[in-house]
Design an enzyme around this catalytic site. Structure first.
Site, PDB file in Angstrom:
ATOM      1  N   GLN A 126      30.515  14.454  14.151  1.00  0.00           N
ATOM      2  CA  GLN A 126      29.531  15.240  13.786  1.00  0.00           C
ATOM      3  C   GLN A 126      28.777  15.942  15.132  1.00  0.00           C
ATOM      4  O   GLN A 126      28.156  15.301  15.854  1.00  0.00           O
ATOM      5  CB  GLN A 126      28.504  14.743  12.697  1.00  0.00           C
ATOM      6  CG  GLN A 126      27.385  15.782  12.435  1.00  0.00           C
ATOM      7  CD  GLN A 126      26.222  14.776  11.709  1.00  0.00           C
ATOM      8  OE1 GLN A 126      25.835  13.888  12.087  1.00  0.00           O
ATOM      9  NE2 GLN A 126      25.876  15.491  10.452  1.00  0.00           N
ATOM     10  N   GLY A 127      29.105  17.222  15.519  1.00  0.00           N
ATOM     11  CA  GLY A 127      28.385  17.753  16.632  1.00  0.00           C
ATOM     12  C   GLY A 127      27.232  18.507  16.188  1.00  0.00           C
ATOM     13  O   GLY A 127      27.045  19.773  15.850  1.00  0.00           O
ATOM     14  N   TYR A 128      26.113  17.904  15.793  1.00  0.00           N
ATOM     15  CA  TYR A 128      24.756  18.536  15.431  1.00  0.00           C
ATOM     16  C   TYR A 128      23.793  18.384  16.702  1.00  0.00           C
ATOM     17  O   TYR A 128      23.360  19.164  17.488  1.00  0.00           O
ATOM     18  CB  TYR A 128      24.209  17.890  14.340  1.00  0.00           C
ATOM     19  CG  TYR A 128      24.947  18.294  12.985  1.00  0.00           C
ATOM     20  CD1 TYR A 128      26.029  18.886  13.136  1.00  0.00           C
ATOM     21  CD2 TYR A 128      24.107  17.817  11.922  1.00  0.00           C
ATOM     22  CE1 TYR A 128      26.569  19.343  11.768  1.00  0.00           C
ATOM     23  CE2 TYR A 128      24.712  18.411  10.408  1.00  0.00           C
ATOM     24  CZ  TYR A 128      25.949  19.048  10.584  1.00  0.00           C
ATOM     25  OH  TYR A 128      26.379  19.316   9.586  1.00  0.00           O
ATOM     26  N   SER A 129      23.350  17.032  17.138  1.00  0.00           N
ATOM     27  CA  SER A 129      22.393  16.979  18.028  1.00  0.00           C
ATOM     28  C   SER A 129      22.818  17.407  19.704  1.00  0.00           C
ATOM     29  O   SER A 129      23.772  17.393  19.769  1.00  0.00           O
ATOM     30  CB  SER A 129      21.909  15.454  18.201  1.00  0.00           C
ATOM     31  OG  SER A 129      21.466  15.029  16.939  1.00  0.00           O
ATOM     32  N   GLU A 244      22.434  13.457  -1.333  1.00  0.00           N
ATOM     33  CA  GLU A 244      23.024  11.654  -1.461  1.00  0.00           C
ATOM     34  C   GLU A 244      21.890  10.974  -2.149  1.00  0.00           C
ATOM     35  O   GLU A 244      20.954  10.626  -1.579  1.00  0.00           O
ATOM     36  CB  GLU A 244      23.186  11.460   0.152  1.00  0.00           C
ATOM     37  CG  GLU A 244      24.682  10.739   0.418  1.00  0.00           C
ATOM     38  CD  GLU A 244      24.543   9.477  -0.051  1.00  0.00           C
ATOM     39  OE1 GLU A 244      24.677   9.051  -1.197  1.00  0.00           O
ATOM     40  OE2 GLU A 244      24.364   8.735   0.709  1.00  0.00           O
ATOM     41  N   SER A 372      14.771  11.372  11.257  1.00  0.00           N
ATOM     42  CA  SER A 372      13.783  10.463  11.842  1.00  0.00           C
ATOM     43  C   SER A 372      13.097   9.912  10.541  1.00  0.00           C
ATOM     44  O   SER A 372      12.746  10.703   9.588  1.00  0.00           O
ATOM     45  CB  SER A 372      13.247  10.546  13.113  1.00  0.00           C
ATOM     46  OG  SER A 372      12.157  11.571  12.695  1.00  0.00           O
ATOM     47  N   ASN A 373      12.451   8.873  10.376  1.00  0.00           N
ATOM     48  CA  ASN A 373      11.692   8.324   9.321  1.00  0.00           C
ATOM     49  C   ASN A 373      10.193   9.245   9.460  1.00  0.00           C
ATOM     50  O   ASN A 373       9.720   9.340   8.326  1.00  0.00           O
ATOM     51  CB  ASN A 373      11.416   6.907   9.453  1.00  0.00           C
ATOM     52  CG  ASN A 373      12.787   6.185   8.835  1.00  0.00           C
ATOM     53  OD1 ASN A 373      13.595   6.653   8.831  1.00  0.00           O
ATOM     54  ND2 ASN A 373      12.568   4.792   8.645  1.00  0.00           N
ATOM     55  N   GLU A 374      10.082   9.752  10.596  1.00  0.00           N
ATOM     56  CA  GLU A 374       8.797  10.571  10.737  1.00  0.00           C
ATOM     57  C   GLU A 374       8.995  12.103  10.028  1.00  0.00           C
ATOM     58  O   GLU A 374       8.244  12.437   9.385  1.00  0.00           O
ATOM     59  CB  GLU A 374       8.536  10.880  12.116  1.00  0.00           C
ATOM     60  CG  GLU A 374       7.874   9.587  12.692  1.00  0.00           C
ATOM     61  CD  GLU A 374       8.636   8.447  13.187  1.00  0.00           C
ATOM     62  OE1 GLU A 374      10.042   8.601  13.187  1.00  0.00           O
ATOM     63  OE2 GLU A 374       7.999   7.220  13.043  1.00  0.00           O
TER      64      GLU A 374
END
Lengths: 387, 377
Positions: A126-129, A244, A372-374
């Site tokens: 997956q090329g996202y970040s 999901e 992220s959880n934030e």
């Protein structure tokens, strides 16, 4: 299972159990359970076994070779799968790209790629970040310049999980730099063997090269590899978020990890008796077990509810609490391992005493990736506060 | 596996919601608190007319058969409205004991209870055994006419305003087997009782009661002598399930009030809800509420349907989790409201006080964590 199953669901569960008993190599399962190393070839082989059984894609529709099980069946499958310590599927193709192809891909794209995903013939990454685009993903800067029948791609992706094994990447690229930043993004499929691509593994805190930097230098990709319309990539990628529901909480894995934790804690001693009988330690284990019960019941409520009837932020909650629980368990496992758990196992060698610390270190990732959880807490707050 | 409310349950929930909205504003609650009993007997009658007092009881006992899910729905509404009437004491505890222990002699009492004409309280916990529910030292000596009760009961919820007390005791002298409990029906107005009623922090009330040779007739014995322990355990489990649901209702209200306040309260030129630190706190509160709600559902689904060991395990898991949530959500609601959250004038502090009381009633977090751990292989 937390709740009693109906007879036909019980029969289904027994069928899954029998399959896993017959087809899952016990030595592989033992390694998965004890946080040992599993090679890429072993994973692909196992995924092909699932494929031949028709169970590689429980959520996919039958027209594309999926099992199309209802949510509860998928949940039961997940629970049995992880209880048996089957290796986690490398799910980028199946869970992230597959649904996008089904909804937005062309017929030719679907007919070419979906069967290959199903059979694990392609390994997708997956090329996202990007270095400058983490939580703020829409700030990505890798460019795709239209040149007739192809794009010329330049830029850099990072944190690309297992790209060193991948032959294909689905990628978000910038096709326009003016206007709203989300609207200049396109969704494109890249053959990793194309000239101009460099993959550099990043060694993480546990010593493993689990993620990579991927560099693009004048990489030529046919326009036919673009999914849907130019500039709509952000919408396509976002389509998945929030859908999901069965696996994201990691309930099945957490249950197995708690069992394993208790087994370990029964075999070491504190104050002359098994650590598991230490009241303070047992109480902390109990807390995690109860957290897991609460999350499992929440997940089951969500699966039973008609779609759209919940508060809208359930999936974020499943992600946050599921990852926090897995991290807590790994911390308790590290505690059980004590200072002998600090030993670093040689790269590529079988894991021994260092498994607990390697796992603990590695699981820091859970609260960072996948939003992220934030970010998840932002989403929850935005939903409950509104406008 | 029934995780979605059926039509009857949905109807009961809507009935209770309308009742709370119509009858139980915060101001109306305040007016009830200053009545001589500390609650309103007319309201109690209204709840009876709505069917709330009969909802959970089995049809053959004169109820509506909604079972533990019925108790959950009503208790959740009690939590939202901070109801001060004795639903837990009279219906869940008293009614539960009658339902599970009463022989034909005491059946009419159940009917009076569901009509709203008889209030009950359960005198069980003792000064030395507050949280483990065991070690009952109150004794019932057999006499020619019946029994003579001696012992002390404390923190009897609604003990000073009930019509009848159900008292747990061991039959026999000092050497009596304290695991073999019996239940006795005692008229609360019996002049031989030494009863001291008091307010609790949540606006409800309790009583400490001393029995110094209080004589009751043989007919006061509820059920079989020495056989009450399983019934008591079952009813206490139901009461904890009800407390979990009530806490969920109270937490939901607190969350809504906190969110609404942060949306309107302006500081530094913008609503407090814009500050990310506070947003994340609200997200954590919301997650606690949902997880607690899940545990309240889970325990309601299982409290009457599994064996005693499994039941105690799930009750303790639920109560421990709800205590954690109640403490977090309550404290954060006050914190995020700031000074105004501290005042008696705002309902926030009343929700907080009720939640605090719930975390101390029928076993706290530590007790239930221990019991859960002991019941989990």
């Amino acid at each position: 299972m937390l709740l009693e199953l109906a007879p036909d669901d019980r029969a289904f569960r027994d069928e899954v159990r029998a399959f896993l008993r017959e087809r899952l190599d016990p030595s592989l399962a033992k390694r998965v359970r004890e946080h040992g190393r599993v090679s890429a070839a072993e994973l692909v082989q196992w995924q092909k076994t699932l494929y031949r059984q028709g169970w590689f894609a429980p959520a996919w529709p039958t027209e594309w070779g999926g099992a199309a099980w209802p949510a509860l069946r998928q949940y039961i499958f997940d629970e049995e799968y992880h209880a048996a310590a089957a290796p986690p599927v490398i799910a980028f193709g199946r869970d992230l790209l597959g649904p996008v192809l089904m909804k937005f891909g062309s017929d030719a794209q679907r007919q070419h790629y979906l069967p290959r995903i199903l059979a694990s013939d392609d390994w997708w990454c997956q090329g996202y970040s990007e270095p400058g685009a983490g939580s703020d993903l829409a700030s990505l800067r890798t460019t795709a310049e239209l040149r007739g029948d192809h794009y010329l791609i330049n830029g850099q992706k990072t944190w690309t999980t297992l790209a060193q094994h991948a032959n294909m990447m689905f990628c978000l690229v910038r096709t326009r730099s003016d206007g709203k930043k989300q609207e200049g993004i396109s969704f494109i499929l890249i053959d990793m063997a194309t000239p101009g691509i460099t993959v550099r593994p990043i060694t993480l805190l546990d010593g493993e090269p689990e993620v990579n930097e991927v560099w693009f230098e004048d990489v030529v990709v046919p326009v036919a590899n673009r999914i849907g319309d130019e500039g709509r990539g952000w919408t396509y990628a976002k389509h998945l978020l929030g859908h999901e529901r069965t696996g994201i909480a990691g309930i099945g894995i957490a249950k197995r990890e708690i069992d394993y934790l208790k087994e370990l804690a029964a075999s070491v001693r504190r104050h002359g008796r098994p650590l598991l009988e230490d009241r303070e330690f047992r109480s902390r284990v109990a807390r995690v077990e109860i957290e897991l019960m609460a999350l499992e019941m929440t997940n089951l409520r969500l699966l039973a509810a008609p779609p759209g009837s919940g508060p809208g932020w359930e999936v974020s909650m499943l992600k946050v609490r599921g990852t926090e629980i897995l991290q807590e368990i790994s911390e308790l496992q590290l505690e059980v391992a004590g200072c002998s758990g600090l030993e670093v196992d040689a790269p590529g060698a079988a894991r021994t005493r260092g498994a607990a610390s390697a796992r603990y270190l590695n699981l820091r990732k859970l609260s960072i990736f996948g939003g992220s959880n934030e970010i998840q807490r932002n989403i929850i707050a935005q939903q409950i506060v509104g406008g | 596996m029934e995780l979605v409310f059926n039509a009857e349950a949905t109807m009961l929930r809507d009935t209770m919601s309308r009742f709370i909205e119509r009858e139980y504003s915060f101001q109306a609650r305040k007016r009830r608190l200053v009545l001589p009993d500390g609650f309103c007997r007319d309201t109690w009658k209204s709840l009876a007319e709505l069917g709330a007092l009969a909802a959970a009881l089995p049809v053959e006992a004169g109820g509506l058969g909604a079972g533990a899910m019925g108790t959950l729905i009503i208790s959740e509404a009690c939590g939202r409205g901070l109801i001060v009437e004795p639903y837990l004491a009279t219906v869940v505890l008293g009614g539960g004991l009658l339902e599970l222990a009463a022989t034909s002699v005491h059946r009419p009492l159940l009917e009076r209870l569901t009509e709203g004409s008889c209030l009950l309280a359960f005198a069980h916990s003792e000064p030395e055994s507050e949280s483990d529910f065991g070690g009952i030292t109150t004794r019932a000596m057999e006499t020619r006419a019946g029994f003579s009760l001696s012992g002390r009961k404390n923190a009897v919820i609604h003990g000073a305003t009930a019509d009848m007390l159900i008292v747990s005791a061991c039959v026999g002298g000092a050497a009596a087997d304290s695991t073999r409990l019996s239940l006795f029906l005692v008229d609360r107005r019996d002049s031989a009782l030494q009863l001291r009623g008091y307010r609790t922090i949540d606006g409800l009330q309790a009583a400490d009661i001393a029995f110094d040779g209080v004589t009751v007739p043989r007919a006061a014995l509820l059920g079989e002598p020495g056989e009450a322990r399983p019934v008591i355990d079952h009813v206490l489990a139901r009461a904890n399930a009800a407390l979990c649901a009530e806490a969920t209702g109270a937490m939901q209200s607190l969350l809504e009030r906190t969110v609404a306040y942060l949306r309107t309260r302006q500081q530094f030129g913008q609503p407090l809800a814009r500050f990310q630190a506070l947003q994340h706190r609200m997200a954590d509160m919301a997650m606690h509420v949902e997880l607690a709600r899940s545990m309240a559902y889970l325990v309601a689904l299982q409290v009457d349907g599994v064996d005693a060991t499994a039941r105690e395990r799930v009750v303790s898991a639920a109560k421990a989790r709800v205590c954690i949530a109640a403490s977090f959500v309550g404290k954060q609601a006050i914190q995020l409201h700031g000074g105004i959250g501290m005042t008696d004038a705002l309902d926030v502090s009343h929700y907080f006080r009720r939640l605090t009381a719930i975390t101390r009633t029928l076993g706290d977090e530590a007790f239930h964590l221990d019991r859960f751990a002991a019941a989990t292989p």
